[in-house]
Design a protein around this motif. Structure first.
Motif: not given
Length: 142
Positions: A86-99
């Motif tokens: 994440c560009t906010h604080e570098s926490y890992p992102l997840v991809f939500q395909g349905s969203n």
């Protein structure tokens, strides 16, 4: 103790608690920078889509993480790639395909499939990478 001293002590205590909470929320000492966290540079790798480790990319809405990048397959079947943090604080992102979005579980930031900010505490878009499919090989590069 007079009223002025009492109010000064209460104010200092409140400020101390606020400071402790802000520091406790940060992942690292530079995580609060206003410039945001950028993705890796010099990215260039290839994924073999016939390999079982990459099977998630055979399904629309699937994704995987590799080399600091999330590689995903949209609901329409296109391959996309963005930075993993994440560009906010570098926490890992997840991809939500349905969203059809990337999501940060830590502070709730959301990003479109093109990496643009759609919500949350950040204003910096994700670094995106080029994807090229040749047969069963998917190249991801800067």
């Amino acid at each position: 103790m007079d009223r002025k001293n009492f109010l000064t002590m209460v104010g200092m205590s409140a400020a101390s608690f606020a400071l402790i909470n802000c520091i406790g929320c940060s992942k690292s000492s530079d995580s609060g920078s206003s410039s945001g966290v950028s993705g890796p540079t010099g990215v260039d790798f290839t994924l073999d889509l016939t390999a079982s480790a990459n099977a998630a990319l055979l399904t629309n809405g699937g994704s995987l993480k590799s080399n600091g990048v999330i590689v995903a397959r949209t609901t329409t079947g296109a391959y996309i790639a963005v930075q993993q943090s994440c560009t906010h604080e570098s926490y890992p992102l997840v991809f939500q395909g349905s969203n059809q979005q990337f999501y940060c579980n830590n502070h709730g930031a959301t990003f479109s499939q093109t990496g643009a900010v759609t919500g949350g505490p950040t204003n910096k878009s994700l670094t995106t990478y080029t994807t090229v499919l040749t047969g069963t090989s998917l190249r991801v590069h800067s």
